[in-house]
Scaffold this motif. Structure first.
Motif, short mmCIF file in Angstrom:
data_model
loop_
_atom_site.label_atom_id
_atom_site.label_comp_id
_atom_site.label_asym_id
_atom_site.label_seq_id
_atom_site.Cartn_x
_atom_site.Cartn_y
_atom_site.Cartn_z
N SER A 216 -1.11 7.86 7.76
CA SER A 216 -1.60 9.06 7.07
C SER A 216 -0.48 9.82 6.36
N LYS A 217 0.72 9.26 6.36
CA LYS A 217 1.84 9.91 5.70
C LYS A 217 2.03 9.33 4.31
N VAL A 218 1.84 10.19 3.33
CA VAL A 218 1.92 9.77 1.93
C VAL A 218 3.27 9.15 1.62
N ASN A 219 4.34 9.75 2.12
CA ASN A 219 5.68 9.25 1.82
C ASN A 219 5.91 7.84 2.34
N ASN A 220 5.33 7.50 3.50
CA ASN A 220 5.48 6.15 4.04
C ASN A 220 4.77 5.12 3.16
N ILE A 221 3.60 5.47 2.68
CA ILE A 221 2.83 4.56 1.83
C ILE A 221 3.53 4.39 0.48
N LEU A 222 3.99 5.50 -0.09
CA LEU A 222 4.71 5.44 -1.36
C LEU A 222 6.00 4.64 -1.21
N ALA A 223 6.69 4.79 -0.09
CA ALA A 223 7.92 4.03 0.16
C ALA A 223 7.64 2.54 0.20
N GLU A 224 6.53 2.13 0.81
CA GLU A 224 6.17 0.71 0.84
C GLU A 224 5.88 0.19 -0.56
N ALA A 225 5.18 0.99 -1.36
CA ALA A 225 4.89 0.58 -2.74
C ALA A 225 6.18 0.42 -3.53
N LYS A 226 7.11 1.36 -3.37
CA LYS A 226 8.38 1.28 -4.08
C LYS A 226 9.21 0.08 -3.61
N THR A 227 9.18 -0.20 -2.31
CA THR A 227 9.91 -1.35 -1.78
C THR A 227 9.34 -2.65 -2.34
N CYS A 228 8.02 -2.75 -2.38
CA CYS A 228 7.38 -3.93 -2.95
C CYS A 228 7.79 -4.08 -4.42
N HIS A 229 7.80 -2.98 -5.15
CA HIS A 229 8.19 -3.00 -6.56
C HIS A 229 9.67 -3.38 -6.73
N ARG A 230 10.52 -2.91 -5.83
CA ARG A 230 11.94 -3.24 -5.90
C ARG A 230 12.17 -4.73 -5.63
N ILE A 231 11.44 -5.29 -4.66
CA ILE A 231 11.61 -6.70 -4.30
C ILE A 231 10.93 -7.62 -5.31
N HIS A 232 9.85 -7.15 -5.92
CA HIS A 232 9.11 -7.93 -6.93
C HIS A 232 9.07 -7.14 -8.24
N PRO A 233 10.22 -6.94 -8.90
CA PRO A 233 10.26 -6.06 -10.08
C PRO A 233 9.48 -6.57 -11.28
N THR A 234 9.18 -7.85 -11.32
CA THR A 234 8.46 -8.38 -12.48
C THR A 234 6.96 -8.55 -12.20
N ASP A 235 6.52 -8.16 -11.02
CA ASP A 235 5.10 -8.27 -10.66
C ASP A 235 4.35 -6.97 -10.95
N HIS A 236 3.04 -7.11 -11.11
CA HIS A 236 2.16 -5.94 -11.10
C HIS A 236 1.96 -5.56 -9.64
N ILE A 237 2.02 -4.28 -9.34
CA ILE A 237 1.82 -3.78 -7.97
C ILE A 237 0.59 -2.89 -8.00
N ARG A 238 -0.32 -3.13 -7.05
CA ARG A 238 -1.50 -2.27 -7.01
C ARG A 238 -1.70 -1.65 -5.64
N LEU A 239 -2.30 -0.48 -5.68
CA LEU A 239 -2.65 0.28 -4.48
C LEU A 239 -4.14 0.07 -4.23
N VAL A 240 -4.47 -0.24 -3.00
CA VAL A 240 -5.87 -0.49 -2.62
C VAL A 240 -6.25 0.47 -1.51
N GLY A 241 -7.47 0.97 -1.55
CA GLY A 241 -8.02 1.77 -0.47
C GLY A 241 -9.23 1.05 0.09
N TYR A 242 -9.09 0.49 1.29
CA TYR A 242 -10.20 -0.24 1.93
C TYR A 242 -11.07 0.73 2.71
N ASP A 243 -12.36 0.70 2.43
CA ASP A 243 -13.33 1.52 3.16
C ASP A 243 -13.77 0.71 4.38
#
Length: 119
Positions: free
Chosen positions: A73-100
């Motif tokens: 539930s911590k926004v900063n933790n989720i954003l950090a994961e997205a940024k890490t994924c983007h840093r490791i895969h800089p040429t990929d599209h990165i998407r955020l998903v919200g599963y209900d």
């Protein structure tokens, strides 16, 4: 009635292709991404990060970045994961998903980082 706007896109121009929610808008800033993460958390959905190569964006399979973040539930933790994924895969599209998890479906999905398209 107002005239509808035609977004010109095609297979022969990969930079014109549109996908997911918000893809017709400029790229999101960190503040905009944070607002979307807050929305996912406030809805009680499970956030997850996925990525794929730009040339594979029209495929149905995106790679899951780690596991969905159950209970996070911590926004900063989720954003950090997205940024890490983007840093490791800089040429990929990165998407955020919200599963209900109550309806057992995807509540929202959006590309938050776009990779360069090469041919």
């Amino acid at each position: 009635m107002n005239a509808m706007q035609d977004y010109h896109s095609g297979l022969n121009d990969p930079n014109s292709r549109k996908f997911e929610i918000f893809s017709y808008l400029p790229e999101m800033s960190d503040e905009h991404i944070e607002l979307q993460i807050k929305y996912i958390i406030n809805k009680g959905w499970v956030p997850a990060i996925e990525h794929t190569e730009p040339n594979n964006v029209d495929g149905h399979y995106w790679y899951l970045w780690k596991l969905p973040m159950f209970g996070e539930s911590k926004v900063n933790n989720i954003l950090a994961e997205a940024k890490t994924c983007h840093r490791i895969h800089p040429t990929d599209h990165i998407r955020l998903v919200g599963y209900d998890n109550k309806k057992q479906s995807v509540g929202t999905t959006m590309v938050i980082y776009r990779g360069p398209i090469k041919f």
